[in-house]
Scaffold this motif. Sequence first.
Motif, mmCIF file in Angstrom:
data_model
loop_
_atom_site.group_PDB
_atom_site.id
_atom_site.type_symbol
_atom_site.label_atom_id
_atom_site.label_comp_id
_atom_site.label_asym_id
_atom_site.label_seq_id
_atom_site.Cartn_x
_atom_site.Cartn_y
_atom_site.Cartn_z
ATOM 1 N N LEU A 181 0.892 -1.138 -0.106
ATOM 2 C CA LEU A 181 -0.109 -0.018 -0.060
ATOM 3 C C LEU A 181 0.774 1.318 0.027
ATOM 4 C CD1 LEU A 181 -2.942 1.213 0.119
ATOM 5 C CD2 LEU A 181 -2.704 1.025 2.825
ATOM 6 N N CYS A 182 1.984 1.097 0.641
ATOM 7 C CA CYS A 182 2.689 2.647 1.007
ATOM 8 C C CYS A 182 3.675 3.249 -0.131
ATOM 9 C CB CYS A 182 3.519 2.436 2.218
ATOM 10 S SG CYS A 182 2.627 2.288 3.835
ATOM 11 N N ASP A 183 3.702 4.312 -0.422
ATOM 12 C CA ASP A 183 4.542 4.662 -1.425
ATOM 13 C C ASP A 183 6.002 4.916 -0.499
ATOM 14 O OD1 ASP A 183 2.643 5.598 -3.518
ATOM 15 O OD2 ASP A 183 1.911 6.950 -1.882
ATOM 16 N N LYS A 184 6.091 5.272 0.600
ATOM 17 C CA LYS A 184 6.983 5.492 1.386
ATOM 18 C C LYS A 184 6.786 4.687 2.721
ATOM 19 C CE LYS A 184 8.911 9.810 -0.696
ATOM 20 N NZ LYS A 184 9.501 10.857 -0.576
ATOM 21 N N VAL A 185 7.855 4.538 3.588
ATOM 22 C CA VAL A 185 8.031 3.735 4.651
ATOM 23 C C VAL A 185 9.167 4.371 5.555
ATOM 24 C CG1 VAL A 185 9.347 1.771 3.873
ATOM 25 C CG2 VAL A 185 7.597 1.645 5.851
ATOM 26 N N ILE A 240 15.747 4.462 11.660
ATOM 27 C CA ILE A 240 16.963 3.710 11.328
ATOM 28 C C ILE A 240 16.736 3.553 9.664
ATOM 29 C CG2 ILE A 240 17.345 2.525 13.439
ATOM 30 C CD1 ILE A 240 15.817 0.223 12.455
ATOM 31 N N ARG A 241 15.814 3.674 8.973
ATOM 32 C CA ARG A 241 15.636 3.532 7.553
ATOM 33 C C ARG A 241 14.315 4.156 7.203
ATOM 34 N NH1 ARG A 241 17.460 -1.834 4.310
ATOM 35 N NH2 ARG A 241 19.366 -1.477 5.782
ATOM 36 N N TYR A 242 14.639 4.847 5.994
ATOM 37 C CA TYR A 242 13.299 5.579 5.379
ATOM 38 C C TYR A 242 13.537 5.561 4.041
ATOM 39 C CZ TYR A 242 15.767 10.214 5.506
ATOM 40 O OH TYR A 242 16.522 11.094 5.340
ATOM 41 N N GLY A 243 12.491 6.031 3.430
ATOM 42 C CA GLY A 243 12.446 6.287 1.826
ATOM 43 C C GLY A 243 11.150 5.540 0.955
ATOM 44 N N THR A 244 11.425 5.424 -0.319
ATOM 45 C CA THR A 244 10.564 5.110 -0.935
ATOM 46 C C THR A 244 10.572 3.399 -0.790
ATOM 47 O OG1 THR A 244 11.952 4.416 -2.855
ATOM 48 C CG2 THR A 244 10.779 6.481 -2.874
#
Length: 235
Positions: free
Chosen positions: A198-202, A211-215
């Motif tokens: 579902l998500c575009d980014k997380v 600790i981590r993020y982005g598309t």
Amino acid sequence: MLYINNLTKRFDTKVAVDDLTLHIAPGEIYGFIGHNGAGKTTTLKSIVGLQQFDAGSITIGGNSITDAPLSCKKMMAYIPDNPDLYEFMTGTKYLNFIADIYGISLADRQSRINDYAARFEITGALNDTIATYSHGMKQKLAIISAWIHEPKLILMDEPFVGLDPKASHMLKGMMRELCDKGGAIFFSTHVLEVAEKLCDKVAIIKQGKLIRYGTMAEVKGDDSLEDVFLELEEK
């Protein structure tokens, strides 16, 4: 839409959220993932103005939640993990109460209530008191109350808990529909399969730290989101 800059929140000696910075843009469904106690709910409550924070800033549509809370709250809606509804009210009275708060016209509110109640198949229960509702029905009512004023930003804490598969599917569609119209959604979840699809980014948070993020592609690469999450949790 939503800017979280260097957010820090402490409870006595514990740092619940540690220098968190995230940006949720219009059109994005942004997932927020972490184990119990990682800082997800604390972050969400800080964003919506339910608790003060120790450092950093939060702006929504250019307005500070600290300096202009009413302007921010007019633009958004929040669904907590355990919605606290007025159980002495009927579903209809509760939704009209929320519509009154946001100044929704009688015609608009009736149209939206009819539409969303039909989608979630609770039209026949709207004249019953909320105290008689199951957990899933209360969750559906909370979702309708969040959507009724057509907010630009919706924040949700574990929104799929208690929903049946059909209602979960409906909520996913509504989330995408809102974002396709230029809105944004920031939500926490433990259902990683849902987040991955579902998500575009997380964003993944651990012990208050991002600790981590982005598309989704950037975060998980060729692995599943579950594999990445479990690997990061073990480090």
